[in-house]
Design a protein around this motif. Sequence first.
Motif, short mmCIF file in Angstrom:
data_model
loop_
_atom_site.label_atom_id
_atom_site.label_comp_id
_atom_site.label_asym_id
_atom_site.label_seq_id
_atom_site.Cartn_x
_atom_site.Cartn_y
_atom_site.Cartn_z
N MET A 1 0.85 -1.19 0.00
CA MET A 1 0.00 0.00 0.00
C MET A 1 0.89 1.25 0.00
N THR A 2 0.73 2.10 -1.01
CA THR A 2 1.54 3.30 -1.11
C THR A 2 1.11 4.33 -0.07
N SER A 3 1.96 5.31 0.16
CA SER A 3 1.64 6.35 1.15
C SER A 3 0.41 7.14 0.75
N THR A 4 0.22 7.35 -0.54
CA THR A 4 -0.95 8.09 -1.02
C THR A 4 -2.24 7.33 -0.73
N VAL A 5 -2.20 6.03 -1.02
CA VAL A 5 -3.38 5.20 -0.76
C VAL A 5 -3.65 5.14 0.74
N TRP A 6 -2.58 5.02 1.52
CA TRP A 6 -2.75 4.94 2.98
C TRP A 6 -3.35 6.23 3.54
#
Length: 210
Positions: free
Chosen positions: A1-6
């Motif tokens: 999970m990328t930081s943006t998605v998180w």
Amino acid sequence: MTSTVWLSLVSATLVISLTPGAGAVNTMSNSLTVGWRRSIWGIIGQQLALLVHVIIVAAGVGVLVTSSPPLLTGIRYAGAAYLAYLGIRLIVTKTKATTDDGATTISNSTGSAFGMLRRGLWVNLLNPKAIVFFLAFIPQFIRPDEPLLPQYALLTVTVVCVDVLVMWGFFASAAKPFRRYVSTPRGQRVLNIVFGSLFLAVAVLLLFIH
């Protein structure tokens, strides 16, 4: 999970947790009756229910539930009945003297740690909307082409942590200014009626709004 998605997950969870519902009513009621610190037990119970919902969706059982109208209706009726029971029980509860820290003494183990944990668990568990919501919510943040366990673990920890912060830091804290009213039997009675009525209102919404 990328930081943006998180970060998107955190934002979405924050908005959802801040939306008033049975969990918020239960948390504020506990905070008033037993104090802010001890209200954490009810919040823990609510988080256990969230864990169950995530597991249900991850295991694919959520699809079976939502695709079976009779089962979903049965859960909805059970949830509404339980909330109505909590509301009526709170309304008819006899008020008692407060303790030294201002917390109200409640009979029948309503204010015990286990009692609050159990009540919080059932309040969230018997909510079919939660299953439907997680069924639509979780897939948006899970990538099937990547290892699922780490993704579900991160999602679960995020959802639980955010919800605990909102419930304990916002809703339980929001009840603090009203603590002075529980210092008298009349004040206790009024607040019991108010929160009992809120439980009944949420029960009606759960029962009649599809």
